[in-house]
Design a protein around this motif. Sequence first.
Motif, PDB file in Angstrom:
ATOM      1  N   THR A   1       0.839  -1.201   0.000  1.00 20.34           N
ATOM      2  CA  THR A   1       0.000   0.000   0.000  1.00 20.34           C
ATOM      3  C   THR A   1       0.875   1.252   0.000  1.00 20.34           C
ATOM      4  N   ILE A   2       0.493   2.233  -0.798  1.00 19.17           N
ATOM      5  CA  ILE A   2       1.160   3.535  -0.743  1.00 19.17           C
ATOM      6  C   ILE A   2       0.718   4.220   0.550  1.00 19.17           C
ATOM      7  N   ILE A   3       1.676   4.499   1.422  1.00 19.62           N
ATOM      8  CA  ILE A   3       1.360   5.164   2.684  1.00 19.62           C
ATOM      9  C   ILE A   3       1.259   6.670   2.470  1.00 19.62           C
ATOM     10  N   THR A   4       2.257   7.234   1.843  1.00 18.00           N
ATOM     11  CA  THR A   4       2.275   8.678   1.583  1.00 18.00           C
ATOM     12  C   THR A   4       3.462   8.995   0.680  1.00 18.00           C
ATOM     13  N   GLU A   5       3.469  10.181   0.127  1.00 17.45           N
ATOM     14  CA  GLU A   5       4.626  10.685  -0.600  1.00 17.45           C
ATOM     15  C   GLU A   5       5.420  11.588   0.342  1.00 17.45           C
ATOM     16  N   TYR A   6       6.741  11.531   0.249  1.00 15.24           N
ATOM     17  CA  TYR A   6       7.595  12.407   1.048  1.00 15.24           C
ATOM     18  C   TYR A   6       7.678  13.752   0.335  1.00 15.24           C
ATOM     19  N   VAL A   7       7.227  14.812   1.000  1.00 16.68           N
ATOM     20  CA  VAL A   7       7.148  16.124   0.360  1.00 16.68           C
ATOM     21  C   VAL A   7       7.810  17.192   1.226  1.00 16.68           C
ATOM     22  N   GLY A   8       7.948  18.369   0.639  1.00 16.69           N
ATOM     23  CA  GLY A   8       8.545  19.511   1.318  1.00 16.69           C
ATOM     24  C   GLY A   8       9.200  20.414   0.290  1.00 16.69           C
ATOM     25  N   ASP A   9       9.973  21.374   0.756  1.00 16.34           N
ATOM     26  CA  ASP A   9      10.675  22.294  -0.148  1.00 16.34           C
ATOM     27  C   ASP A   9      11.855  21.574  -0.792  1.00 16.34           C
TER      28      ASP A   9
ATOM     29  N   LYS B   1      15.708  -3.881  13.371  1.00 20.77           N
ATOM     30  CA  LYS B   1      15.396  -4.277  12.004  1.00 20.77           C
ATOM     31  C   LYS B   1      14.042  -4.959  11.908  1.00 20.77           C
ATOM     32  N   LYS B   2      13.644  -5.655  12.971  1.00 19.25           N
ATOM     33  CA  LYS B   2      12.349  -6.338  12.954  1.00 19.25           C
ATOM     34  C   LYS B   2      11.186  -5.356  12.900  1.00 19.25           C
ATOM     35  N   LYS B   3      11.409  -4.124  13.360  1.00 19.55           N
ATOM     36  CA  LYS B   3      10.324  -3.148  13.387  1.00 19.55           C
ATOM     37  C   LYS B   3      10.006  -2.574  12.014  1.00 19.55           C
ATOM     38  N   GLN B   4      10.924  -2.710  11.056  1.00 14.89           N
ATOM     39  CA  GLN B   4      10.716  -2.073   9.759  1.00 14.89           C
ATOM     40  C   GLN B   4       9.505  -2.661   9.048  1.00 14.89           C
ATOM     41  N   ASN B   5       8.570  -1.800   8.665  1.00 14.59           N
ATOM     42  CA  ASN B   5       7.400  -2.245   7.910  1.00 14.59           C
ATOM     43  C   ASN B   5       7.121  -1.382   6.683  1.00 14.59           C
ATOM     44  N   LEU B   6       7.962  -0.365   6.461  1.00  9.65           N
ATOM     45  CA  LEU B   6       7.853   0.489   5.276  1.00  9.65           C
ATOM     46  C   LEU B   6       9.182   0.533   4.539  1.00  9.65           C
ATOM     47  N   LYS B   7       9.106   0.877   3.284  1.00  7.89           N
ATOM     48  CA  LYS B   7      10.305   1.091   2.490  1.00  7.89           C
ATOM     49  C   LYS B   7      10.201   2.436   1.791  1.00  7.89           C
ATOM     50  N   CYS B   8      11.311   3.151   1.753  1.00  9.79           N
ATOM     51  CA  CYS B   8      11.376   4.439   1.069  1.00  9.79           C
ATOM     52  C   CYS B   8      11.941   4.189  -0.336  1.00  9.79           C
TER      53      CYS B   8
ATOM     54  N   ASP C   1       6.832  10.633 -14.650  1.00 12.28           N
ATOM     55  CA  ASP C   1       6.716  11.594 -15.760  1.00 12.28           C
ATOM     56  C   ASP C   1       7.960  12.464 -15.870  1.00 12.28           C
ATOM     57  N   GLY C   2       9.123  11.854 -15.655  1.00 14.66           N
ATOM     58  CA  GLY C   2      10.383  12.565 -15.830  1.00 14.66           C
ATOM     59  C   GLY C   2      10.879  13.287 -14.599  1.00 14.66           C
ATOM     60  N   GLU C   3      10.072  13.332 -13.531  1.00 14.61           N
ATOM     61  CA  GLU C   3      10.479  13.986 -12.285  1.00 14.61           C
ATOM     62  C   GLU C   3      10.730  12.953 -11.193  1.00 14.61           C
ATOM     63  N   CYS C   4      11.594  13.279 -10.238  1.00 11.66           N
ATOM     64  CA  CYS C   4      11.876  12.407  -9.099  1.00 11.66           C
ATOM     65  C   CYS C   4      10.790  12.582  -8.044  1.00 11.66           C
ATOM     66  N   ARG C   5      10.315  11.469  -7.516  1.00 13.46           N
ATOM     67  CA  ARG C   5       9.350  11.486  -6.417  1.00 13.46           C
ATOM     68  C   ARG C   5       9.775  10.416  -5.416  1.00 13.46           C
ATOM     69  N   VAL C   6       9.429  10.629  -4.141  1.00 18.29           N
ATOM     70  CA  VAL C   6       9.800   9.693  -3.078  1.00 18.29           C
ATOM     71  C   VAL C   6       8.527   9.177  -2.426  1.00 18.29           C
ATOM     72  N   LEU C   7       8.365   7.854  -2.381  1.00 26.52           N
ATOM     73  CA  LEU C   7       7.179   7.242  -1.794  1.00 26.52           C
ATOM     74  C   LEU C   7       7.565   6.361  -0.613  1.00 26.52           C
ATOM     75  N   LEU C   8       6.691   6.313   0.386  1.00 27.37           N
ATOM     76  CA  LEU C   8       6.816   5.368   1.486  1.00 27.37           C
ATOM     77  C   LEU C   8       5.757   4.298   1.266  1.00 27.37           C
TER      78      LEU C   8
ATOM     79  N   ASN D   1      18.691   4.586   5.857  1.00 27.84           N
ATOM     80  CA  ASN D   1      19.886   4.398   5.049  1.00 27.84           C
ATOM     81  C   ASN D   1      19.644   3.681   3.735  1.00 27.84           C
ATOM     82  N   GLY D   2      18.640   2.821   3.693  1.00 26.24           N
ATOM     83  CA  GLY D   2      18.486   2.013   2.492  1.00 26.24           C
ATOM     84  C   GLY D   2      19.723   1.153   2.312  1.00 26.24           C
ATOM     85  N   SER D   3      20.300   1.169   1.131  1.00 28.26           N
ATOM     86  CA  SER D   3      21.504   0.383   0.875  1.00 28.26           C
ATOM     87  C   SER D   3      22.777   1.183   1.081  1.00 28.26           C
TER      88      SER D   3
END
Length: 344
Positions: A234-242, A295-302, A308-315, A332-334
């Motif tokens: 499920t898409i939780i939200t998009e990471y947004v801001g300036d 590590k066991k607590k992780q339930n989302l991935k960034c 459409d040619g632009e970068c977006r960040v999803l959780l 940290n991701g990888s």
Amino acid sequence: MAPKTPFRRRTQAPSRRQSPRAGAGEDDPIEAIHCEQCGSGDSAAELLLCDRCNCGFHLFCLRPILVCVPKGLWFCPSCSTHTKPKQFPLIQTKIVDFFRIQRNHGDEKAGCRKRKKRTGALLAAKKKRKLLPFNPSDDPNRRLEQMASLATALTATGAVFSNELTYFSGMAPRSSNCAALEQGGMQVLSKEDAETLNLCKRMMERGECPPLLVVYDSLEGFTVEADRFIKDLTIITEYVGDVDFLNNREHDEGDSMMTLLSAKDPSKSLVICPDKRSNIARFINGINNHTPDGKKKQNLKCVRFDVDGECRVLLIAIRDISKGERLYYDYNGSEQEYPTQHFV
């Protein structure tokens, strides 16, 4: 050599490998200051003194952790009289204005009928899809409580609500957000998944928010928990801001910067700065990836996508999430560039 990108910079917590402060003599008056939590006088630059009792505390030993030395007076937990943030009023008109929810009830009802029909089609095609839209709570009053919890957190941190990436003069222009500049290439969001993301955006505009509550915890500060069952993918939200250039923010003490574009040319790399305008993504916490329990607590991935040619960040949910479970992802991701060993 170009500096490494601060992928998930939330505090100035030092690495365990950091050596004690060099050059401090035995008669140095600062040497006598120690942290009331860990008992150490090391890392003097991260030691805070309470303006009432003069006791010392490391930024990274406090719960919740502080990102930098606060401006003005600071009082330790024992001396502070402010333990919980002031609750945003649970008044529909105030919440509607705060989140700029569409007021046309006729369109809203039509939109609701359309959403339900569309959601069924998405679920029916689950086998060939990757991402799912969030499923709002059925009770309108419960959704108001969810939005009020987010408004409380945003107000307490001095931010306003935004559900989009924002571009301002003096920072990075929108034209700089070009996914083709990503070093090594960026994963392209499929057309169907892009439609799912847009559906989530439209639901939020109608006041149909993700089933999430922002709660205040004495150890973790503001954090987010599921208010109903959330399905895997499920898409939780998009990471947004300036949006700004990384070069402009290398010495920024913001507690929630997120990488948007990691370009081969460091001068073109971009970060999202949610300190002034943000949504619920800002309050979702990270795991301590130095411990098995963390590590066991992780339930989302960034995940960063080319949309459409632009970068977006999803959780995105990486497993089924039960009601009442708190949300966590790995900053940290990888890359493994961020020291998270001080996280709860």
